[in-house]
Design a protein around this motif. Sequence first.
Motif, short mmCIF file in Angstrom:
data_model
loop_
_atom_site.label_atom_id
_atom_site.label_comp_id
_atom_site.label_asym_id
_atom_site.label_seq_id
_atom_site.Cartn_x
_atom_site.Cartn_y
_atom_site.Cartn_z
N GLN A 294 4.06 -21.48 -5.64
CA GLN A 294 2.72 -21.12 -5.19
C GLN A 294 2.74 -19.81 -4.40
N GLY A 295 3.75 -19.62 -3.55
CA GLY A 295 3.90 -18.37 -2.81
C GLY A 295 4.14 -17.19 -3.73
N VAL B 113 7.83 -4.34 -8.89
CA VAL B 113 7.72 -5.52 -8.02
C VAL B 113 7.05 -6.65 -8.79
N LYS B 114 6.02 -6.32 -9.57
CA LYS B 114 5.32 -7.33 -10.35
C LYS B 114 6.26 -7.95 -11.38
N ASP C 232 0.81 -1.21 0.00
CA ASP C 232 0.00 0.00 0.00
C ASP C 232 0.85 1.27 0.00
N SER C 233 2.07 1.18 0.49
CA SER C 233 2.92 2.36 0.56
C SER C 233 3.70 2.60 -0.73
N GLN D 294 -0.51 -12.05 -7.25
CA GLN D 294 -1.92 -11.69 -7.12
C GLN D 294 -2.09 -10.50 -6.17
N ASN D 295 -1.34 -10.52 -5.07
CA ASN D 295 -1.43 -9.41 -4.11
C ASN D 295 -0.94 -8.11 -4.74
N VAL D 296 0.12 -8.18 -5.52
CA VAL D 296 0.62 -6.98 -6.20
C VAL D 296 -0.41 -6.49 -7.21
N GLN D 297 -1.03 -7.42 -7.94
CA GLN D 297 -2.05 -7.05 -8.91
C GLN D 297 -3.23 -6.37 -8.22
N ILE D 298 -3.65 -6.89 -7.08
CA ILE D 298 -4.75 -6.27 -6.32
C ILE D 298 -4.36 -4.88 -5.85
N ALA D 299 -3.12 -4.75 -5.36
CA ALA D 299 -2.64 -3.43 -4.91
C ALA D 299 -2.59 -2.45 -6.08
#
Length: 190
Positions: free
Chosen positions: A151-152, A44-45, A34-35, A158-163
Amino acid sequence: SCWFFVFSASVRNIERPATKRREMSETQPGLDLDSLSLDQLSQVKQQEEQRLKALTDQYGQLRAGNARFHSAKDALENLKASDHSSSTKEIMVPLTESLYVPGKIKDSNKIMVDLGTGFYVEKSSKDACSFLDRKMKLVEANSSNVLTVIQGTKMNMQNVQIAMQGKMMQIRARQEASVHQAKDASERDN
């Protein structure tokens, strides 16, 4: 004496499972998505995509290595099974991938095992089977560890894409708010 070369699978890229797990889990722990700005999230992606590709390639190599070990063990078991039928066994000895010469195995209990990097050791059939079993277990453990890290990494992506989607929504909301403020200001001026 005549030796039978069971396999020529290199084991130099196979490491202990715990070592590989530690090495792969050290990338950017506790990163607050988020920051980060949208550009930083994009970087990062990209890093995670590159990491996923490298891990997937490594997993494929481990699976191929395991298949070679299984093939070697099958060949050794076939040799042991046919050992009782005759005193010498005729085989085709590979000189290259596509060039073979006929040969005979006189003592099928003397097996030359490739340890990797040009080192060979003579083992009995039983010891060679045990060696292959240990290597297959090691490769299987490494494969399992790499799969867990894959898998991690997918979850990280996915978390980066959501962010990134959240940042895009924030940017759109700010743009829409600016447009509404500009309209409100122009209407007040009229």
